[in-house]
Design a protein around this motif. Sequence first.
Motif, PDB file in Angstrom:
ATOM      1  N   HIS A 141       0.740  -1.039  -0.101  1.00 22.79           N
ATOM      2  CA  HIS A 141      -0.151   0.218  -0.120  1.00 22.79           C
ATOM      3  C   HIS A 141       0.725   1.415  -0.069  1.00 22.79           C
ATOM      4  N   ARG A 142       1.839   1.212   0.818  1.00 22.24           N
ATOM      5  CA  ARG A 142       2.907   2.466   0.975  1.00 22.24           C
ATOM      6  C   ARG A 142       3.488   2.726  -0.445  1.00 22.24           C
ATOM      7  N   GLN A 143       3.875   1.611  -1.085  1.00 25.90           N
ATOM      8  CA  GLN A 143       4.872   1.688  -2.292  1.00 25.90           C
ATOM      9  C   GLN A 143       3.531   2.094  -3.260  1.00 25.90           C
ATOM     10  N   PRO A 148       2.020   5.060  -7.675  1.00 25.87           N
ATOM     11  CA  PRO A 148       0.672   4.422  -8.093  1.00 25.87           C
ATOM     12  C   PRO A 148       1.052   3.050  -9.140  1.00 25.87           C
ATOM     13  N   GLY A 149       0.597   2.020  -8.953  1.00 25.83           N
ATOM     14  CA  GLY A 149       0.237   0.915  -9.683  1.00 25.83           C
ATOM     15  C   GLY A 149       1.719   0.274  -9.934  1.00 25.83           C
ATOM     16  N   SER A 150       2.918   0.631  -9.084  1.00 27.41           N
ATOM     17  CA  SER A 150       4.226   0.076  -9.165  1.00 27.41           C
ATOM     18  C   SER A 150       4.146  -1.563  -8.756  1.00 27.41           C
ATOM     19  N   ILE A 151       3.009  -1.858  -7.715  1.00 21.72           N
ATOM     20  CA  ILE A 151       2.792  -3.144  -7.787  1.00 21.72           C
ATOM     21  C   ILE A 151       1.647  -3.720  -7.602  1.00 21.72           C
ATOM     22  N   LYS A 152       1.490  -4.536  -8.748  1.00 23.00           N
ATOM     23  CA  LYS A 152      -0.048  -5.013  -9.092  1.00 23.00           C
ATOM     24  C   LYS A 152      -0.004  -6.513  -8.885  1.00 23.00           C
ATOM     25  N   SER A 153       1.083  -6.977  -8.549  1.00 19.44           N
ATOM     26  CA  SER A 153       1.026  -8.542  -8.311  1.00 19.44           C
ATOM     27  C   SER A 153       1.944  -8.873  -7.142  1.00 19.44           C
TER      28      SER A 153
END
Length: 225
Positions: A141-143, A148-153
Amino acid sequence: MSTNQVQTPLRVVLTDINTQVVESWRAAFAEHPEIEIRRGSIVDEHVDAWVTPTNSRGSMDGGVDAVIKRHLGAGIQLRVQRAIRDRFDGRLPVGSAVCVSAGAINPKFLISTPTMEASVQNVSETLNVALACAAAFQAIHRQNSESPGSIKSVALVGMGARTGGVPARVCANLMWTGYTLFNDYTFDDYDDLRATIIAQLDDIENAPADKPVRITRSARPATKR
């Protein structure tokens, strides 16, 4: 702490070489078909982030930590420990996490979250797995708040089920608690997250072995989604 806002769905993969852990996940997450569960190694998962259960010093010398360090190279431990030093004065409390660049295309990020303070420690009588799992999702969530959208999986293993001595079903139930907490709430910081879980200690400890506990209240007033 606040209720969670509408977010882009996060693809979550639970993978482990331990068959008992995998079967326990299938039981605990039976009502969550969006979760991908399979037997295998985390290093074979093509996702944006891997989550590794670590110790408070970020010493990647055993368990999944060691497997990931061999795969990504020794530099990953240096990045993890630098983040722990810079953000937590060199000691990462259980119930917190760091997210660092993995230095690779797959994964782009490594999230380290301690299930124990030492490299080998029995944590079977603690809530450390729930704290670690929730902290990993908080790190996502923090990343994503910063980029935004850098971790989707993301891929996770059975936390504490190896060097921590946590029984497979207990591990699965506590990870379910951490996952649903992420879906229900957004936390201001890791202290808020830890207080929320610890406030429901009795409910979690006294729950039947086949019934995961959903966190419904915190140490301070909060609005349910």
